[in-house]
Design an enzyme around this catalytic site. Sequence first.
Site, PDB file in Angstrom:
ATOM      1  CB  SER A  23      33.326  38.059  33.006  1.00 23.53           C
ATOM      2  OG  SER A  23      34.703  38.361  33.282  1.00 23.53           O
ATOM      3  CB  THR A  24      27.953  38.584  35.612  1.00 19.38           C
ATOM      4  OG1 THR A  24      28.831  37.454  36.259  1.00 19.38           O
ATOM      5  CG2 THR A  24      26.653  39.012  36.118  1.00 19.38           C
TER       6      THR A  24
END
Length: 299
Positions: free
Chosen positions: A71-72
């Site tokens: 999810s970065t």
Amino acid sequence: MASSITPEGFVASGWEPVRDAFAQNFAEGRDVGAGVAVYHRGELKVDLRGGSFDVAQSKPYDHSTLQLVFSTTKGVTAIAVGMCVDRGLLSYDGKVSTYWPEFAAAGKGDITVAQLLSHQAGLYSVDGPITVDEALHWDTITARLAAQKPLWEPGTTHGYHALTYGWLAGELVRRVDPQHRSLGTFVAEEITGPLRAEFWVGLPEQHEGRVSPMIAAAPPEDPAVLKMMLDMGDAEETGVTFAVTVQVPPTPTLGEYTGLEVVKEPNEVPEGAVQEEIDRVREQGARLEDTDRAAAVGD
């Protein structure tokens, strides 16, 4: 697998505790291979790596190693949207349907770009089951998200769009970009390329051998957490369908993807590979259920 390592790299004076904590993760068996970099007020203070590329210890985990960051990618996607705003192609206060007309279906016509980016749109999941081929085809999923009804009244609450953020925000970028580039191409050409940053949304084939393989986590020891995970996966009980991540062996035929964005057409996954992984996940799930029942009996 616990191991004692001496981290390689650089630590500025006063930042030694970061190195100690990094090494402790290996000593306590929490890491096999890892890297960490810390910038403070624009200055690099920590740049460490250590351990092995994989469980087999085939080679060291070093500066050439690439790692999935999950999810970065949402942050990089938000930067891409922000660049479109700076260029006058988008407005945070504008309605998504202004740029993506099909999105207005099922009462979503007034959802703003700001609401979409801040997880207020009520589209954290895709209605109904999804095949792997469908998940790997960008236009299929974005069309389904555009057509479906929000799971709550948009703007009234938040709900983390863990699985759908890339499709939603990425489609906005594709719609307003004069070249209609995919999110992965936009990021490569407008963000990471100019910065010479080794970050991709859709990894080029020549770099596949640099990606450290994922190691499956053991089931949680806390019975309550285990039960919560099992309940979340029970669509009949919860009425919500949660996607299962299926890990497919690396192959150049998968094409460029963003999360689950694929530019190539589907039906190119190696025959049998996906079903084998699904069977493995189901078998692991059955073992987890047995563990849950045993824990319940022991309570």
